[in-house]
Scaffold this motif. Structure first.
Motif, mmCIF file in Angstrom:
data_model
loop_
_atom_site.group_PDB
_atom_site.id
_atom_site.type_symbol
_atom_site.label_atom_id
_atom_site.label_comp_id
_atom_site.label_asym_id
_atom_site.label_seq_id
_atom_site.Cartn_x
_atom_site.Cartn_y
_atom_site.Cartn_z
ATOM 1 N N SER A 1 0.863 -1.190 0.000
ATOM 2 C CA SER A 1 0.000 0.000 0.000
ATOM 3 C C SER A 1 0.890 1.227 0.000
ATOM 4 O O SER A 1 2.120 1.131 0.018
ATOM 5 N N THR B 1 -17.820 0.381 -2.373
ATOM 6 C CA THR B 1 -18.452 -0.631 -3.213
ATOM 7 C C THR B 1 -19.883 -0.198 -3.516
ATOM 8 O O THR B 1 -20.522 0.474 -2.709
ATOM 9 N N SER C 1 -12.305 2.795 0.817
ATOM 10 C CA SER C 1 -12.795 2.054 -0.344
ATOM 11 C C SER C 1 -14.311 2.181 -0.423
ATOM 12 O O SER C 1 -14.984 2.362 0.596
ATOM 13 N N HIS D 1 -16.485 -3.293 -6.235
ATOM 14 C CA HIS D 1 -15.531 -2.268 -5.849
ATOM 15 C C HIS D 1 -15.446 -1.192 -6.933
ATOM 16 O O HIS D 1 -15.232 -1.499 -8.097
ATOM 17 N N ASP E 1 -5.792 5.986 -0.498
ATOM 18 C CA ASP E 1 -5.025 5.898 0.744
ATOM 19 C C ASP E 1 -4.732 7.301 1.259
ATOM 20 O O ASP E 1 -4.469 8.217 0.480
ATOM 21 N N TYR F 1 -14.030 2.273 -6.020
ATOM 22 C CA TYR F 1 -13.156 3.412 -5.693
ATOM 23 C C TYR F 1 -12.280 3.044 -4.502
ATOM 24 O O TYR F 1 -12.704 2.314 -3.601
ATOM 25 N N SER F 2 -11.050 3.558 -4.501
ATOM 26 C CA SER F 2 -10.200 3.412 -3.323
ATOM 27 C C SER F 2 -9.189 4.552 -3.272
ATOM 28 O O SER F 2 -8.807 5.111 -4.297
ATOM 29 N N LEU G 1 -7.258 3.641 4.826
ATOM 30 C CA LEU G 1 -7.670 3.115 3.523
ATOM 31 C C LEU G 1 -9.153 3.383 3.353
ATOM 32 O O LEU G 1 -9.959 2.981 4.193
ATOM 33 N N SER H 1 -6.028 -1.838 -0.153
ATOM 34 C CA SER H 1 -7.372 -1.292 -0.315
ATOM 35 C C SER H 1 -8.324 -2.317 -0.910
ATOM 36 O O SER H 1 -9.520 -2.337 -0.588
ATOM 37 N N TYR H 2 -7.798 -3.208 -1.767
ATOM 38 C CA TYR H 2 -8.654 -4.249 -2.337
ATOM 39 C C TYR H 2 -8.946 -5.343 -1.315
ATOM 40 O O TYR H 2 -10.028 -5.945 -1.330
ATOM 41 N N SER I 1 -11.737 -3.950 0.775
ATOM 42 C CA SER I 1 -12.991 -3.997 0.025
ATOM 43 C C SER I 1 -13.532 -5.421 -0.056
ATOM 44 O O SER I 1 -14.736 -5.650 0.067
#
Length: 359
Positions: free
Chosen positions: A84, A211, A209, A216, A221, A218-219, A207, A173-174, A177
């Motif tokens: 990240s 949905t 995020s 998903h 940091d 958007y994200s 983080l 971030s994923y 999510s």
């Protein structure tokens, strides 16, 4: 290319979240009625071993991970971890729908050269084909992810030093999510079709995020976290950093801490999250978020859930990814509930054992 790291589903993996203040690990299995929490572990990180999400001392981090290895079920030696921070780049690009996987890989390397502000010799790339572009059916949406190779290799080396074999390098971030699906039972039934924001507030990084209908979209940091609160306790009450961390967890603080430390931190936290939401709304064209899940170690600070719900006017819940999960009898449910919010990233990584996602 990280062909040997970013792969589709292989075997059951330990999700390992390497944070600046602690390493968190989660091991999941899958039964007829859903996921089963097999084991989890948390070990404090040696201060200074990680700065701005980058490993500075591989040996020290490896020693902490070795403690995780001793404390978590020995049945799984393969691990998934994540990168990240500012050296991680994710972009949606549009490619010809007729391209084969091999042709797509070659074309993406050409595209990446103009999209990534580093030499391709310094980065590791991966991509995931998403869906056909709604505006132009001749194009397919492709998620491109890139990370500095030195960041990836440092995590692999630290895991190897801790006696784990790295199978997956993800993006934090994923992972956050991905774990949101486990928290949906904490929200009203219509949340499955709504816009849900997940904010994971760690020690030094937040983080954010989003949905929509489970997808998903958007994200982002932000370099902000609960360490700021700890440093305020150090400053006001003449404690060491370790004493302040312990006092923060146990609430062993003077009566006036609410006004001197907690309220100012609440104000800054609110500003950070409000800014993150506004940036999402501006970039996406969305009018609002419907629900907010809050995770990370800072989610446990007194009053966070009520503060965000009242100030934002959004239904807010402290995330517990194990809310509907079967627990092994050896796991203390009360102890787990205290730390569940900070295990969100590790849980999202552990889920990689059961999903075909590249990312």
């Amino acid at each position: 290319m990280l062909d040997n790291l970013w792969k589709k589903k292989t075997t059951m993996m330990v999700g390992i979240d390497i944070g600046s203040h602690a390493v968190k690990a989660v091991l999941l299995s899958q039964g007829n009625e859903g996921y089963i929490l097999e084991d989890y572990a948390i070990e404090p990180m040696v201060r200074g071993s990680i700065v701005d999400r980058e490993i500075q001392d591989i040996e020290a981090v490896g020693s902490v991970i070795a403690k995780i290895r001793q404390n978590i079920s020995m049945k799984a030696k393969e691990a998934a971890t994540a990168v990240s921070g500012q050296t991680v780049i994710t972009k949606i690009i549009y490619m010809d729908v007729a391209l084969s996987e091999e042709e797509l890989a070659s074309q993406i390397e050409i595209e990446a050269d103009s999209l990534i502000p580093y030499s391709l010799d310094e980065v590791s790339l991966d991509f995931e084909t998403l869906d056909v572009n709604e505006s132009d059916p001749s194009k397919v949406n492709v998620l491109l992810s890139a990370a500095r190779t030195e960041s990836v290799e440092a995590r692999v080396a630290a895991l190897e030093a801790g006696d784990f074999h790295t199978k997956v390098i993800d993006v934090e971030s994923y992972a956050v999510s991905r774990s949101h699906e486990l928290c949906m039972s904490q929200l009203p039934d219509d949340a499955v079709d709504k816009t849900v924001a997940i904010v994971d507030i760690g020690a030094t990084m937040t983080l954010f995020s989003v949905t929509k209908a489970g997808k998903h979209i958007y994200s982002r940091d932000q370099m902000f976290g609960g360490e700021q609160y700890t440093r305020s306790i150090v400053s006001y009450y003449n404690k060491s950093f370790e004493e302040a961390e312990a006092a923060k967890i146990s609430n062993d603080l003077p009566p006036n801490y609410t006004f001197e430390v907690l309220a100012p931190f609440h104000t800054v936290l609110m500003q950070q999250i409000r800014r993150a939401i506004q940036m999402f709304l501006t970039s996406s064209g969305a009018s609002k978020i419907d629900y907010l899940l809050v995770s990370g170690g800072t989610a446990s600070i007194e009053g966070v859930e009520k503060l965000l719900a009242d100030e934002l006017g959004v239904h807010t819940v402290i995330a517990n990814p194990f809310n509907d999960m079967t627990l092994l009898k050896s796991i203390n449910e009360e102890e787990l509930a205290k730390v569940a919010p900070q295990l969100t990233v590790a849980t999202g990584l552990a889920l990689r054992s059961f999903t075909p996602w590249h990312i």
